[in-house]
Design a protein around this motif. Sequence first.
Motif, short mmCIF file in Angstrom:
data_model
loop_
_atom_site.label_atom_id
_atom_site.label_comp_id
_atom_site.label_asym_id
_atom_site.label_seq_id
_atom_site.Cartn_x
_atom_site.Cartn_y
_atom_site.Cartn_z
N MET A 1 70.98 54.47 64.76
CA MET A 1 70.31 53.47 65.62
C MET A 1 69.34 52.68 64.76
SD MET A 1 68.17 54.10 69.15
CE MET A 1 66.95 55.05 68.30
N SER A 2 69.39 51.36 64.84
CA SER A 2 68.51 50.52 64.01
C SER A 2 67.10 50.49 64.60
CB SER A 2 69.07 49.11 63.91
OG SER A 2 69.15 48.53 65.20
N ARG A 3 66.11 50.42 63.73
CA ARG A 3 64.72 50.37 64.16
C ARG A 3 64.38 48.96 64.60
NH1 ARG A 3 60.09 51.85 59.97
NH2 ARG A 3 60.77 49.83 59.16
N PRO A 4 63.71 48.78 65.74
CA PRO A 4 63.41 47.42 66.22
C PRO A 4 62.42 46.74 65.29
CG PRO A 4 62.30 49.06 67.56
CD PRO A 4 63.23 49.81 66.66
N GLU A 5 62.54 45.43 65.18
CA GLU A 5 61.62 44.64 64.37
C GLU A 5 60.23 44.65 65.03
OE1 GLU A 5 62.00 43.04 61.55
OE2 GLU A 5 64.09 43.56 61.23
N LEU A 6 59.20 44.87 64.24
CA LEU A 6 57.83 44.86 64.75
C LEU A 6 57.14 43.58 64.33
CD1 LEU A 6 56.66 48.52 64.02
CD2 LEU A 6 57.42 47.56 66.19
N SER A 7 56.47 42.97 65.29
CA SER A 7 55.73 41.75 64.96
C SER A 7 54.45 42.12 64.23
CB SER A 7 55.39 40.99 66.24
OG SER A 7 54.50 41.76 67.03
N ILE A 8 53.85 41.14 63.57
CA ILE A 8 52.58 41.38 62.86
C ILE A 8 51.50 41.82 63.85
CG2 ILE A 8 50.73 40.25 61.55
CD1 ILE A 8 52.82 38.56 60.20
N ALA A 9 51.51 41.20 65.03
CA ALA A 9 50.50 41.56 66.04
C ALA A 9 50.67 43.02 66.46
CB ALA A 9 50.62 40.64 67.26
N ARG A 10 51.93 43.48 66.62
CA ARG A 10 52.18 44.86 67.02
C ARG A 10 51.75 45.84 65.92
NH1 ARG A 10 52.06 48.51 70.83
NH2 ARG A 10 53.65 50.15 70.60
N GLU A 11 52.04 45.47 64.65
CA GLU A 11 51.63 46.33 63.54
C GLU A 11 50.11 46.42 63.44
OE1 GLU A 11 53.44 44.91 60.01
OE2 GLU A 11 55.47 45.51 60.58
N PHE A 12 49.44 45.29 63.66
CA PHE A 12 47.97 45.28 63.61
C PHE A 12 47.39 46.14 64.72
CE2 PHE A 12 43.85 43.24 64.58
CZ PHE A 12 43.23 43.44 63.35
N GLU A 13 47.96 46.03 65.94
CA GLU A 13 47.49 46.83 67.06
C GLU A 13 47.68 48.32 66.79
OE1 GLU A 13 48.44 47.37 71.85
OE2 GLU A 13 49.47 45.83 70.66
N ALA A 14 48.82 48.70 66.19
CA ALA A 14 49.08 50.10 65.87
C ALA A 14 48.09 50.62 64.82
CB ALA A 14 50.52 50.26 65.38
N ALA A 15 47.78 49.78 63.82
CA ALA A 15 46.82 50.21 62.78
C ALA A 15 45.44 50.45 63.38
CB ALA A 15 46.75 49.15 61.68
N LEU A 16 45.00 49.54 64.28
CA LEU A 16 43.70 49.74 64.93
C LEU A 16 43.68 51.01 65.77
CD1 LEU A 16 42.73 46.12 66.08
CD2 LEU A 16 41.79 47.44 64.17
N ALA A 17 44.78 51.26 66.47
CA ALA A 17 44.85 52.47 67.30
C ALA A 17 44.77 53.72 66.43
CB ALA A 17 46.14 52.46 68.11
N TRP A 18 45.39 53.68 65.26
CA TRP A 18 45.35 54.85 64.35
C TRP A 18 43.93 55.12 63.89
CZ3 TRP A 18 43.93 56.20 59.47
CH2 TRP A 18 44.48 57.38 58.95
N TRP A 19 43.20 54.06 63.46
CA TRP A 19 41.82 54.27 62.99
C TRP A 19 40.92 54.71 64.15
CZ3 TRP A 19 40.59 55.08 58.28
CH2 TRP A 19 41.33 54.49 57.24
N HIS A 20 41.16 54.17 65.35
CA HIS A 20 40.34 54.58 66.49
C HIS A 20 40.56 56.05 66.81
CE1 HIS A 20 38.95 54.80 70.68
NE2 HIS A 20 38.10 53.88 70.31
#
Length: 269
Positions: A1-20
């Motif tokens: 199964m191919s991994r869905p493309e992530l937008s820059i906004a989605r990647e940024f949101e995930a990074a903030l969630a990780w640090w939080h």
Amino acid sequence: MSRPELSIAREFEAALAWWHAAGVDCDYAGDATAWLADVPLAKPTADANKAGSSRGGSAQAPGPASESVAARSLPAAPPSPPATLRRDLLGESPPQDLAAFRDWWMTAQGIDTARAFPRIAPRGEAEAALMVLVPQPEEADRDRLLSGPQGRLLANILGAIGLDESAVYIAAALPCHTPMADLAMLAAGGMDAVTAHHISLVRPARVIAFGTGLAPMLGANEAEQPLREINHAGGKAPVMVSETLDSLMEMPRLKARFWRRWTQWSPPL
């Protein structure tokens, strides 16, 4: 199964969630950073200047609009630190003896430096052969000043010096354990006058200050010599400034420095 493309906004949101989730929600830096500064305008190239000339336009001198854009592109200057408000902590009727001072030390308004820890009274008698001053009580102190590892080290030092603890007055510059205490700021706020009054009531033959950060409490700066004198109402007392007791425990070389200073400073007590 191919991994869905992530937008820059989605990647940024995930990074903030990780640090939080890791407990990091602020960005700290030693220098001011102009995060929102405008990007400086690129300088026109020679080719661009020629193109402008060929269109019949002449270069104009920079006007107020261009100057305001340039000013916005500069990093903001860091704000000046606020001046410390100095207060008369002793009031109009300062304590006149050690018993009154101990009562004042345990109840006075305005000298609490950490509400999470209890105030600890100094111990000893007036006209002691030696006054020991430390920055603050130990973290585990509850009823007796220096009741933990620092106190045991001090007892060993006094034994090696040849002094019984009953001949020593033991005090702290702050009434309670205070993590990350800014002694210079507290001294400038009025605690240096409290320390000076305390020493004048004790009238010791000499003083050891365990902590170079105590220099402002003694009306001096850290650049001064570690062996000096302090004036008090009963006269003068020689002062020796050393590293903190916990630093002496952690670094044996500091113990050697302490003993060198002691031998320079200590005719028989």
